[in-house]
Design an enzyme around this catalytic site. Structure first.
Site, PDB file in Angstrom:
ATOM      1  N   THR A 101      37.568 -17.038 -12.910  1.00 43.32           N
ATOM      2  CA  THR A 101      38.167 -18.357 -12.729  1.00 43.32           C
ATOM      3  C   THR A 101      38.723 -18.431 -11.317  1.00 43.32           C
ATOM      4  OG1 THR A 101      39.846 -19.899 -13.517  1.00 43.32           O
ATOM      5  CG2 THR A 101      40.343 -17.569 -13.785  1.00 43.32           C
ATOM      6  N   HIS A 111      44.512  -4.942 -23.178  1.00 47.01           N
ATOM      7  CA  HIS A 111      44.943  -3.554 -23.094  1.00 47.01           C
ATOM      8  C   HIS A 111      44.575  -2.754 -24.338  1.00 47.01           C
ATOM      9  CE1 HIS A 111      46.838  -0.358 -21.125  1.00 47.01           C
ATOM     10  NE2 HIS A 111      48.062  -0.837 -20.925  1.00 47.01           N
TER      11      HIS A 111
END
Lengths: 409, 463
Positions: free
Chosen positions: A328, A380
């Protein structure tokens, strides 16, 4: 013979659509492949075309109705004439003898309203909850909305907005105050909202930052942009460099290109690169398929084409699904730093930002360099900090020295 | 005469003649083979129509003899002219079967008189002539199921055919089988003065009907003087000078008993009628119960040969056969009709009548469906009171969650007419509340249906 017009496959993870509008009315003659109806999905607007030439015999799903993939929208009859040719004369039957087993008169073509009225108890419920009948597909005869349909619809609406959010239909919305305006969210906006929140609720999302000196890329671009454009017919931008750099880094750190599926991790030996672009109705993320196999020029061409399509709202569903990683670029709007949100089920998204001349220390000397901050948001749960940081460092190295892209270093 | 047709229908009962007419309406060249001297099959000749003629006549007789006095109509010396009653029945039948002949002429359906034999794909013979049909439809109907140890002579021991033609009212009529046919014809002769005993193997009457309705129905019939012996297995019948001696024993085992009868009606059910049709030679598959096996489009395993009505699976009802006949004709014309087998009504034409559509309470329990029940008795219906016919009730079953109508069961005056709105509602996917919200004229029996629908939500008004 009538042909059923069905909701086509809408791409992965899209199972339903809303009828946006009918482009043809029942009784209209249509050519093969002529658009019949527009469906609004979570991602884009899709047109359903006539599978063959004929007459639109019936419209079974009214505007606003939610339809599942494979459900029947209407039927197409052969030829240009009205549906159901009248079979011989129908009069007579009962004139014979009183009390005989008179066969039912053959049905002639009967004018039928496009959306039959809901059944009485359903009409009452709809009125009480201020829900239009065409908000749902009816399961009664000829698609009539039944009481059960309304109950199911209200249940679903109540579940869709769990406490503490007020159920949109169970409770009247608060009054619009002076100076306020109430606008219904488009389906795309609702989907964006739900997906972004889903990402935040699901992933263990974390962002790591770095910065990149754009000098080398800018020099390269300045030197070759005319020749590049002449040869390939597309402008040489920076997106191609970043896509190539990410592809190389993803191959080095496959967890960033993977997704969690239940108890498993699914690794992908290809990169379907999502490029976030601002569309007419909101953010969309078209996907460059098999970016690992594309040249820089092909990537630039795809980016340009998707940008135009997004602005025109003409992106196709298959162009919006299946991404494995996304980029992005908030820099086009002037953003200096941001933490992008993942595009589930992807596990990584690179944020590019504005290129700004900043003083940096190069070999002990203060220099002014065109600098860009980079952000990598990652899940994560499957990407370790070491991998994430190393990934971003690899991207930085390749952008700062594009020769590495050629050499695979 | 031509021997080439688009469609050849075998059998001119309600399934066959309707299929033939519909196919002709759709522009096909149609022949219908019938071995009986008249058209209309069992239904018109020896079934529905003559039995309804006698049911009406006997009901009128009962009213005149016992019912009118309550209305202040005093008749003396009401007597029965059974011969005249039987003649009227024959007149009704004749008018009906001639009507079918007229319809065949009007629609250019060729009637091939004689017994059909299927020779194979596209070929049927009648006597010695072979006819060719692009499509052949087996609509040969059903016949009374025999019972071991009982030799039907259609005089003392009869099937429904003989029971329509008794020359005199039997002193004691014993009916074997408490199904629709047995109870209708038992009612006829009971009203005309016979002592009637009904023996049933099962421990309930009218299997398949909602048990609560069946129990109430049995009570009503018992009040009318019909004696029931349930859970009894008939093991033999011996002709005597006086009549017939039946032997039976409890179905669960036990001591055998005998029962003297003047006449015996065997009505334990019906079985597919395919004798002499040449099914085996033509390679047409049948199931264990002798029914012709068909797919969802009425096609047998032999290309171009179809079957409808009592001769295939499903309820043996004239209206089911008719709907199949229409559907098949339309399918052969390339249309795509559909029959909703979950919305086929069934009616028992006693008085009061029994009518049902959809699931019974037992079906829903067995299927684990959560349901709600609404009931309304005819004692609380103004019109029923005015008629003096207050026996019975309406029972509506609806889905507990969606209120969708799942079944309707009526014991009461004109139940067969009242069920029609429930069939429509079921077909349209209506809820019980829909029935309650549709305006019903006052004072009519149909208000009882509306009140039962209201009762599903516990808000019947008139009780």
């Amino acid at each position: 013979m009538a042909t059923e017009i069905k909701v086509p496959s809408l791409g992965e993870s899209v199972s339903s659509a809303t009828i946006a509008r009918w482009l043809k009315q029942a009784g209209d003659a249509v050519a093969a492949d002529e658009p019949l109806v527009e469906l609004e999905t979570d991602k884009v607007t899709v047109e359903v075309n006539a599978p063959e030439a004929g007459t639109l015999a019936s419209v079974l799903a009214p505007v606003g109705a939610e339809v599942e993939v494979g459900s029947v929208l209407g039927t197409l009859a052969d030829g240009g004439a009205a549906p159901a040719p009248t079979p011989r004369s129908a009069q007579g039957g009962s004139a014979a003898t009183a009390g005989i087993h008179v066969p039912p008169a053959p049905p002639g073509p009967v004018a039928r309203p496009a959306a039959p009225a809901p059944l009485p108890a359903a009409a009452k419920l709809l009125a009480e909850h201020a829900v239009p009948a065409d908000a749902m597909a009816g399961t009664g005869k000829d698609g009539r909305v039944t009481k059960g349909d309304v109950i199911a619809f209200l249940d679903k609406a109540n579940k869709a907005a769990p406490a503490p959010a007020p159920a949109p239909l169970a409770r009247p919305a608060r009054e619009v105050a002076l100076g306020e305006e109430r606008v219904k969210m488009t389906r795309l906006r609702r989907t964006i909202a739900a997906r972004l929140k889903e990402a935040q609720n699901t992933a263990a999302m974390l962002t790591t930052f770095n910065e990149v000196d754009m000098s080398a890329c800018m020099d390269l671009r300045a030197q070759y942009k005319d020749g590049f454009e002449k040869k390939h017919g597309v402008r040489l931008g920076f997106m191609g460099f970043f896509v190539r750099a990410c592809v190389a880094a993803l191959q080095e750190f496959p967890a960033v290109n993977a997704e969690i599926d239940g108890e498993d991790i699914v690794y992908k030996h290809f990169v379907h690169m999502g490029i976030a672009v601002g569309g007419a109705g909101g953010l969309v993320v078209p996907v460059i398929r098999n970016a690992e196999a594309l040249s820089l020029a092909e990537i630039e061409a795809a980016v340009g084409r998707y940008g135009r399509a997004a602005r025109e709202g003409s992106l196709k569903l298959e162009e919006l699904t299946g991404g494995t990683f996304s980029i992005t670029n908030g820099g086009v709007y002037g953003s200096l730093m941001s933490t992008p949100i993942l595009n589930p089920p992807q596990s990584g998204i690179l944020g590019m930002h504005k290129i700004q001349d900043r003083p940096v220390a190069i070999a002990g000397k203060l220099e002014i360099r065109p600098m860009m901050y980079l952000a990598l948001s990652y899940d994560h749960r499957i990407v370790d900090g070491r991998e994430a940081v190393s990934f971003l460092v690899r991207v930085k190295e390749m952008i700062e020295d594009p020769r590495r892209l050629v050499l695979g270093l | 005469m031509s021997t080439e047709f688009d469609v050849i229908v075998i059998g001119a009962g309600p399934g066959g003649y309707v299929c033939a007419i519909r196919a002709a309406q759709l522009g096909m060249k149609v022949a219908c083979i019938e071995k009986r001297e008249t058209l209309g099959g069992t239904c018109l000749n020896i079934g529905c129509i003559p039995s309804k003629a006698l049911l009406q006549s006997s009901e009128n007789f009962t009213e005149a003899a016992h019912g009118f006095a309550a209305h202040g109509i005093m008749l003396e010396g009401v007597t029965l002219d059974l011969a005249r009653m039987q003649t009227r029945k024959t007149e009704v039948v004749t008018a009906n079967v001639r009507g079918i002949e007229f319809l065949f002429k009007k629609n250019n359906v060729t009637w091939l008189k004689g017994a059909a034999k299927i020779l194979g794909e596209g070929q049927v013979s009648v006597d010695d002539t072979t006819y060719h049909g692009k499509s052949i439809v087996i609509a040969t109907g059903s016949e009374s199921t025999p019972l071991a140890g009982i030799q039907v002579d259609e005089d003392r021991i009869v099937t429904s055919t003989g029971a329509l033609d008794f020359p005199a009212v039997p002193g004691h009529l014993v009916v074997i089988g408490a199904g629709v046919i047995g109870l209708e014809l038992g009612s006829v002769w009971r009203r005309l003065g016979a002592r009637v005993t009904v023996i049933e193997y099962l421990d309930r009457i009218v299997p398949g009907i909602d048990a609560e309705i069946a129990t109430a129905f049995q009570r009503v019939l018992t009040k009318q003087g019909i004696v029931f012996k349930l859970g009894q297995k008939v093991t033999g019948a011996t002709l005597t000078d006086a009549g017939v001696t039946l032997t039976m024993e409890p179905a669960k085992g036990g001591t055998a008993t005998t029962l003297e009868a003047d006449r015996v009606l065997l009505a334990i059910g019906r079985r597919p009628h395919t004798e002499g049709l040449g099914l085996a030679a033509a390679g047409i598959a049948t199931d264990a119960r002798g029914r012709v096996v068909t797919d969802a489009h009425f096609a047998t395993n032999v290309p171009g040969i179809y079957a409808i009505g009592d001769v295939i699976a499903g309820p043996m009802l004239a209206h089911k056969a008719e709907d199949e006949g229409v559907a098949l004709a339309e399918m052969l014309a390339g249309q795509k009709p559909h029959i909703n087998y979950d919305a086929i009504p069934s009616v028992i034409y006693t008085w009061p009548e029994v009518a049902a559509v959809g699931a019974t309470e037992e079906d829903l329990k067995a299927g684990g469906v959560a349901y709600t029940v609404g009931k309304f008795p005819f004692t609380a219906n103004g019109r029923a009171r005015a008629m003096g016919s207050i026996e019975g009730f309406v029972k509506i079953l609806a889905d507990a969650q969606t209120d969708r109508l799942l079944g309707a069961h009526i014991l009461g005056p004109d139940a067969g007419g009242l069920i029609a709105e429930c069939v429509t509602a079921l077909e349209f996917g209506a809820s019980a509340e829909d029935i309650a919200r549709i305006c019903h004229a006052h004072p009519t029996l149909s208000e009882a249906v509306k009140e039962a629908a209201l009762a599903v939500e516990g808000r019947a008004l008139h009780i």
